[in-house]
Design a protein around this motif. Structure first.
Motif, PDB file in Angstrom:
ATOM      1  N   ASP A 314       0.886  -1.173  -0.024  1.00  0.00           N
ATOM      2  CA  ASP A 314      -0.252   0.171   0.251  1.00  0.00           C
ATOM      3  C   ASP A 314       0.961   1.332   0.060  1.00  0.00           C
ATOM      4  N   GLY A 315       0.619   2.007  -1.045  1.00  0.00           N
ATOM      5  CA  GLY A 315       1.370   3.339  -1.125  1.00  0.00           C
ATOM      6  C   GLY A 315       0.459   4.606  -1.004  1.00  0.00           C
ATOM      7  N   GLU A 316      -0.787   4.078  -0.769  1.00  0.00           N
ATOM      8  CA  GLU A 316      -1.929   5.153  -0.520  1.00  0.00           C
ATOM      9  C   GLU A 316      -2.267   5.933  -1.932  1.00  0.00           C
ATOM     10  N   GLU A 317      -1.967   5.338  -2.934  1.00  0.00           N
ATOM     11  CA  GLU A 317      -2.220   5.766  -4.246  1.00  0.00           C
ATOM     12  C   GLU A 317      -1.300   7.165  -4.642  1.00  0.00           C
ATOM     13  N   ALA A 318      -0.029   7.009  -3.753  1.00  0.00           N
ATOM     14  CA  ALA A 318       0.835   8.192  -4.095  1.00  0.00           C
ATOM     15  C   ALA A 318       1.495   7.991  -5.237  1.00  0.00           C
ATOM     16  N   GLN A 319       2.116   9.015  -5.802  1.00  0.00           N
ATOM     17  CA  GLN A 319       3.079   9.128  -7.037  1.00  0.00           C
ATOM     18  C   GLN A 319       4.395   8.652  -6.852  1.00  0.00           C
ATOM     19  N   ASP A 320       4.931   8.718  -5.460  1.00  0.00           N
ATOM     20  CA  ASP A 320       6.147   8.276  -5.253  1.00  0.00           C
ATOM     21  C   ASP A 320       6.530   6.838  -5.282  1.00  0.00           C
ATOM     22  N   VAL A 321       7.402   6.475  -5.946  1.00  0.00           N
ATOM     23  CA  VAL A 321       7.698   4.868  -6.127  1.00  0.00           C
ATOM     24  C   VAL A 321       8.032   4.316  -4.789  1.00  0.00           C
ATOM     25  N   LEU A 322       7.355   3.374  -4.593  1.00  0.00           N
ATOM     26  CA  LEU A 322       7.513   2.608  -3.196  1.00  0.00           C
ATOM     27  C   LEU A 322       8.089   1.150  -3.524  1.00  0.00           C
ATOM     28  N   TRP A 323       8.548   0.766  -4.720  1.00  0.00           N
ATOM     29  CA  TRP A 323       9.138  -0.422  -4.971  1.00  0.00           C
ATOM     30  C   TRP A 323      10.653  -0.385  -5.025  1.00  0.00           C
ATOM     31  N   PHE A 324      11.235  -1.454  -4.410  1.00  0.00           N
ATOM     32  CA  PHE A 324      12.962  -1.204  -4.268  1.00  0.00           C
ATOM     33  C   PHE A 324      13.254  -1.679  -5.562  1.00  0.00           C
ATOM     34  N   GLU A 325      14.289  -1.069  -6.248  1.00  0.00           N
ATOM     35  CA  GLU A 325      14.782  -1.571  -7.603  1.00  0.00           C
ATOM     36  C   GLU A 325      15.498  -3.200  -7.346  1.00  0.00           C
ATOM     37  N   GLY A 326      15.384  -3.729  -8.624  1.00  0.00           N
ATOM     38  CA  GLY A 326      16.289  -5.138  -8.813  1.00  0.00           C
ATOM     39  C   GLY A 326      15.784  -6.093  -7.848  1.00  0.00           C
ATOM     40  N   ILE A 327      14.797  -5.994  -7.486  1.00  0.00           N
ATOM     41  CA  ILE A 327      14.423  -7.474  -6.619  1.00  0.00           C
ATOM     42  C   ILE A 327      13.002  -8.231  -7.283  1.00  0.00           C
ATOM     43  N   TRP A 328      12.524  -7.771  -8.360  1.00  0.00           N
ATOM     44  CA  TRP A 328      11.362  -8.508  -8.941  1.00  0.00           C
ATOM     45  C   TRP A 328      11.747  -9.888  -9.233  1.00  0.00           C
ATOM     46  N   GLN A 329      12.885 -10.252  -9.805  1.00  0.00           N
ATOM     47  CA  GLN A 329      13.320 -11.663 -10.203  1.00  0.00           C
ATOM     48  C   GLN A 329      13.563 -12.435  -8.894  1.00  0.00           C
ATOM     49  N   SER A 330      14.189 -11.677  -7.902  1.00  0.00           N
ATOM     50  CA  SER A 330      14.368 -12.460  -6.479  1.00  0.00           C
ATOM     51  C   SER A 330      13.237 -12.890  -6.013  1.00  0.00           C
ATOM     52  N   ALA A 331      12.289 -11.877  -6.064  1.00  0.00           N
ATOM     53  CA  ALA A 331      10.684 -12.241  -5.236  1.00  0.00           C
ATOM     54  C   ALA A 331      10.428 -13.427  -6.119  1.00  0.00           C
ATOM     55  N   HIS A 332      10.315 -13.481  -7.453  1.00  0.00           N
ATOM     56  CA  HIS A 332       9.887 -14.573  -7.976  1.00  0.00           C
ATOM     57  C   HIS A 332      10.610 -15.984  -7.686  1.00  0.00           C
ATOM     58  N   ASN A 333      12.012 -15.831  -7.495  1.00  0.00           N
ATOM     59  CA  ASN A 333      12.934 -17.140  -7.359  1.00  0.00           C
ATOM     60  C   ASN A 333      12.463 -17.639  -5.823  1.00  0.00           C
ATOM     61  N   MET A 334      11.972 -16.674  -5.067  1.00  0.00           N
ATOM     62  CA  MET A 334      11.697 -17.124  -3.491  1.00  0.00           C
ATOM     63  C   MET A 334      10.146 -17.571  -3.593  1.00  0.00           C
ATOM     64  N   GLY A 335       9.276 -17.690  -4.664  1.00  0.00           N
ATOM     65  CA  GLY A 335       7.888 -17.992  -4.627  1.00  0.00           C
ATOM     66  C   GLY A 335       6.921 -17.383  -4.541  1.00  0.00           C
ATOM     67  N   TRP A 336       7.133 -15.917  -4.717  1.00  0.00           N
ATOM     68  CA  TRP A 336       5.976 -15.138  -4.772  1.00  0.00           C
ATOM     69  C   TRP A 336       5.606 -14.942  -6.150  1.00  0.00           C
ATOM     70  N   VAL A 337       4.175 -15.218  -6.381  1.00  0.00           N
ATOM     71  CA  VAL A 337       3.585 -15.348  -7.606  1.00  0.00           C
ATOM     72  C   VAL A 337       2.781 -14.342  -8.170  1.00  0.00           C
ATOM     73  N   GLY A 338       2.578 -13.253  -7.228  1.00  0.00           N
ATOM     74  CA  GLY A 338       2.204 -11.996  -7.806  1.00  0.00           C
ATOM     75  C   GLY A 338       2.312 -10.714  -6.507  1.00  0.00           C
ATOM     76  N   ILE A 339       2.441  -9.637  -7.351  1.00  0.00           N
ATOM     77  CA  ILE A 339       2.472  -8.289  -6.581  1.00  0.00           C
ATOM     78  C   ILE A 339       1.545  -7.277  -6.855  1.00  0.00           C
ATOM     79  N   VAL A 340       0.845  -6.726  -5.918  1.00  0.00           N
ATOM     80  CA  VAL A 340      -0.140  -5.693  -6.113  1.00  0.00           C
ATOM     81  C   VAL A 340       0.385  -4.653  -5.745  1.00  0.00           C
ATOM     82  N   VAL A 341       0.689  -3.419  -6.120  1.00  0.00           N
ATOM     83  CA  VAL A 341       1.070  -2.011  -5.645  1.00  0.00           C
ATOM     84  C   VAL A 341      -0.112  -1.072  -5.844  1.00  0.00           C
TER      85      VAL A 341
END
Length: 409
Positions: A314-341
């Motif tokens: 939850d970023g409260e619909e803000a325009q600020d970028v709340l996601w950390f760079e470079g960890i999409w692939q690592s999230a997938h590798n650890m078994g996360w199947v979806g991300i909603v921001v």
């Protein structure tokens, strides 16, 4: 005979209030069946287990599973019973065979609630069990509270301690949600007057709304914005209305409060184009709500096993970028199947190269806020919909569906 009875009675109460721990005064220790270790009580066990270095070794003791106790007077280990089989001492003035619970301090007014399935304090005559809320409440709340199904079987939204069997006093707010009494008063002291779960006002805000009305009347908007209208979703009455925009605040035309979210949905960045339908068994959901006081690192979270779950950030619909760079692939590798921001992201090309479903409100070329922290297992509100831990999430390129149970698709 009288002397023998007197000696037996003296022996029965020998050592009363002289043994125990910071949680309970009792004359026995318990052997935890889960790890075969001896502790003064289940809370002592849980505190020790929560400090284990390996997160997968951490666990809690189920009170009903205790089979063996050790008398604190004669050190005899024996099956659970109120009287010691060796020295005859009463190991707890209050004893519950169901909960395997001992306590010498009977001034607490302990009683066992069969509907709750556990022992409580305060005197049976002072409490009633609310079937819908699933817990015992003070009789002052009988027919005088808003029922929320299983409202006590959740974590305190402030300190995150499980409420149902917590040793601390609990407050039931006007909306029916619950939290620790001390957390509630700390929240009020910091001028936070809405429920952390549903955002409804928890106290009478009429004087505050009147003051805001006066400020709006004294503040004239520029000509370009004077007749501009916006849609709002009121937190207090859940009504969606179109009202005149003002820099001070927007007033709900139904209940006249100023507690609301913007109700217009922002456009999802179509260039992502990779949100797969997600059927997540037990969205035991790691749900994050980004406020200043939270202490859980998003990066550390995604280094844990996802086990087929979805992360809702939850970023409260803000325009600020709340996601950390470079960890999409690592999230997938650890078994996360979806991300909603509920906010913006960047690195769209990197996301397109990953086999993971993503839904966001938009993208932003700015770097993410490295100071963002969060809390786990708390509800997240997205475009007027409250997403809870444990629900099922289904999504495709047209949107997201939240369900309390698995759907046949």
């Amino acid at each position: 005979m009288e002397m023998e009875a007197s000696l037996a009675n003296e022996r029965l109460h020998f050592g009363k209030m002289g043994y125990g721990c910071q949680h309970y005064r009792r004359r026995c220790n318990i052997r935890a069946p889960c790890c075969n270790e001896v502790f003064s009580c289940r809370h002592c066990h849980n505190e020790a287990a929560s400090m284990l270095s390996n997160p997968f070794d951490r666990h809690e003791l189920v009170r009903q599973d205790v089979k063996q106790v050790i008398c604190s007077v004669c050190d005899t280990e024996q099956p659970v019973a109120q009287l010691c089989s060796n020295c005859g001492v009463n190991m707890g003035e209050y004893f519950c065979e169901i909960c395997k619970f001992f306590d010498d301090d009977t001034e607490k007014g302990q009683f066992h609630c069969h509907d709750c399935g556990i022992c409580r304090v305060g005197g049976r005559e002072n409490f009633f069990h609310c079937k819908k809320c699933g817990s015992c409440y003070s009789i002052a709340l009988r027919d005088n509270h808003l029922c929320v199904e299983n409202s006590m079987r959740h974590h305190c939204p402030i300190c995150y301690e499980y409420l149902f069997d917590s040793l601390k006093d609990t407050t039931v707010m006007k909306c029916g949600h619950t939290m620790h009494g001390e957390c509630y008063y700390e929240m009020i002291k910091r001028d936070k007057y809405c429920c952390p779960i549903c955002s409804k006002s928890v106290i009478d805000m009429s004087r505050t709304w009147k003051r805001i009305d006066e400020e709006i009347e004294a503040t004239v908007m520029p000509e370009d914005y004077r007749y501009k209208k916006v849609w709002i979703l009121c937190n207090d009455c859940n009504d969606t209305t179109e009202v005149y925009f003002h820099i001070i605040g927007q007033k709900c035309s139904h209940c006249y409060s100023f507690s609301h979210f913007g109700a217009k949905k922002k456009t999802v960045n179509g260039s992502l184009g990779l949100m797969q339908t997600l059927s997540i068994p037990h969205l035991k959901g790691i749900l994050l709500l980004c406020y200043e006081t939270m202490e859980v690192s998003l990066r550390m979270l995604l280094e844990t096993r996802g086990e087929g779950r979805v992360l809702v950030l939850d970023g409260e619909e803000a325009q600020d970028v709340l996601w950390f760079e470079g960890i999409w692939q690592s999230a997938h590798n650890m078994g996360w199947v979806g991300i909603v921001v509920n906010g913006c992201i960047r690195d769209v090309d990197e996301i397109n190269a990953c086999d993971i479903g993503v839904q966001v409100l938009g993208s932003n070329p700015l770097k993410s806020n490295k100071k963002v922290v969060g809390d786990k297992h708390v509800p997240v509100r997205m475009v007027g919909t409250l997403i809870h831990d444990g629900e099922w999430l289904y999504a495709d390129n047209d949107g997201i569906l939240i369900s309390k149970m698995e759907l046949s698709i």
